[in-house]
Design an enzyme around this catalytic site. Structure first.
Site, PDB file in Angstrom:
ATOM      1  CB  THR A  14      -2.674  -8.087  -4.718  1.00 40.52           C
ATOM      2  OG1 THR A  14      -1.300  -7.790  -4.455  1.00 40.52           O
ATOM      3  CG2 THR A  14      -3.019  -9.418  -4.076  1.00 40.52           C
ATOM      4  CB  SER A  58       0.220  -0.401  -7.131  1.00 36.71           C
ATOM      5  OG  SER A  58       0.782  -0.860  -5.924  1.00 36.71           O
ATOM      6  CB  THR A  90      -2.650  -2.757  -1.373  1.00 42.42           C
ATOM      7  OG1 THR A  90      -1.687  -3.818  -1.275  1.00 42.42           O
ATOM      8  CG2 THR A  90      -4.030  -3.337  -1.629  1.00 42.42           C
ATOM      9  CG  ASP A  91       2.952  -2.993  -2.800  1.00 40.25           C
ATOM     10  OD1 ASP A  91       2.452  -3.439  -1.749  1.00 40.25           O
ATOM     11  OD2 ASP A  91       3.714  -3.656  -3.529  1.00 40.25           O
TER      12      ASP A  91
END
Length: 327
Positions: A14, A58, A90-91
């Protein structure tokens, strides 16, 4: 003034995303060089080199790709940088952090960060997170702390950090343990001393497969019964409560654990599995007798990473020792 050297790698996520056209959904397009240009203050703190190693969401990162990133990071240390920062989505940030934590054998800090808002979204916090991460990587008191995640003004240890909200800016926390440090007016302030670390060698092979299943009310055992014939080398289960399963799943686990390592973690999102409290069929005492190992404070996703790395270095017989050191 002779500034210290710092290296940054951009993997995507992101923090690198924007829409190509108005009204479209965002995708990874912003390079590390462009992201660095959005934080001009960094040039007053360090001599920074940046490389874009990938522009991926990610969820599409792989262990093999991460091993390549790790090799790059180690090369930067060999060339004299005093810290390394990696930006990514961030996932899977909590998983990547632990993957690196077990393999990062340098006293220099390796710091991961990202963003919850895309590069073109109002209030995008990517540049601020990157600046904070660089401050942590440059701080003298960050040495010998292994791999850390810096998000939203907080510093988290790789072992404990989790993404606990899907979209909020404060998405990252460390349940039970809390952040290990904060950034206060740009100053890195640690709240506790570094904790002992347990390292692993680089995996000798990467073809091992570890399954992860989640227990749920009245769940069947069709997938569980197929784990061995599907060729999996290990199994992690996100169990109920303190690490519990149904009687049907417990019976299947007994058969599977005779052939491959089985870890039972808690699906709750916080806290440890129990060791000796519950004696019913499917409780942790019963599952341990059947050959399963309890994950302690490691969440299911991180337990899977640990098992994958141990299998890759043919040290799965040390699994219990590593699990006992998760707090």
């Amino acid at each position: 003034m002779d500034l210290p050297e710092l290296a940054i790698a951009a993997l995507g996520g992101t923090v690198s995303m924007q829409a190509r056209n108005a009204g479209e959904a965002v995708i990874p397009t912003v390079s590390g060089e462009t992201l660095l240009a959005s934080v001009p203050e960094l040039t007053t703190l360090a001599r920074v080199s940046v490389e874009t190693l990938g522009l991926l969401p990610s969820a599409s990162l792989s262990f093999e790709f991460l091993l390549g990133v790790l090799s790059w990071a180690k090369d930067q240390i060999a060339q004299g940088v005093i810290g390394v920062v990696i930006t990514q989505g961030t996932d899977t940030l909590e998983e990547t952090a632990l993957f690196f934590e077990y393999l990062w054998d340098h006293q220099e800090p390796l710091v991961l960060t990202g963003a919850m808002r895309s590069a073109k979204q109002a209030g995008a916090e990517g540049p601020a997170n990157l600046l904070d991460a660089c401050r942590v990587a440059l701080a003298d008191n960050s040495r010998q702390r292994g791999v850390q995640v810096v998000m939203n003004g907080e510093i988290h240890e790789a072992r404990y950090v989790r993404k606990t909200d899907s979209l909020a800016l404060h998405a990252f926390s460390s349940p039970v343990f809390g952040p290990t440090g904060l950034l206060v007016e740009g100053v890195v302030r640690y709240l506790r001393q570094p904790t002992p670390r347990m390292l692993l060698p680089l995996p000798q092979h990467t073809t091992q497969n570890v399954a992860m299943l989640e227990a749920s009310l009245s769940a069947d055992t069709l997938l569980l019964d197929s784990i061995l014939e599907l060729g999996y080398d290990g199994l992690v289960i996100a169990g109920f409560g303190a690490g519990h399963l149904s009687e049907h799943w417990a019976c299947a686990i007994e058969r599977i654990a005779q052939r491959i390592p089985v870890i039972v973690a808690t699906r709750t999102g916080s806290g440890s599995t129990a060791q000796s409290s519950y004696g019913f069929i499917g409780g942790e005492v019963d599952l341990s007798r059947k050959g399963a190992l309890m994950a302690g404070f490691l969440c299911p996703r991180k337990a899977r990473i640990l098992l994958w790395l141990l299998l890759g270095s043919q040290r799965e017989n040390e699994l219990a020792r590593y699990l006992n050191n998760t707090a």
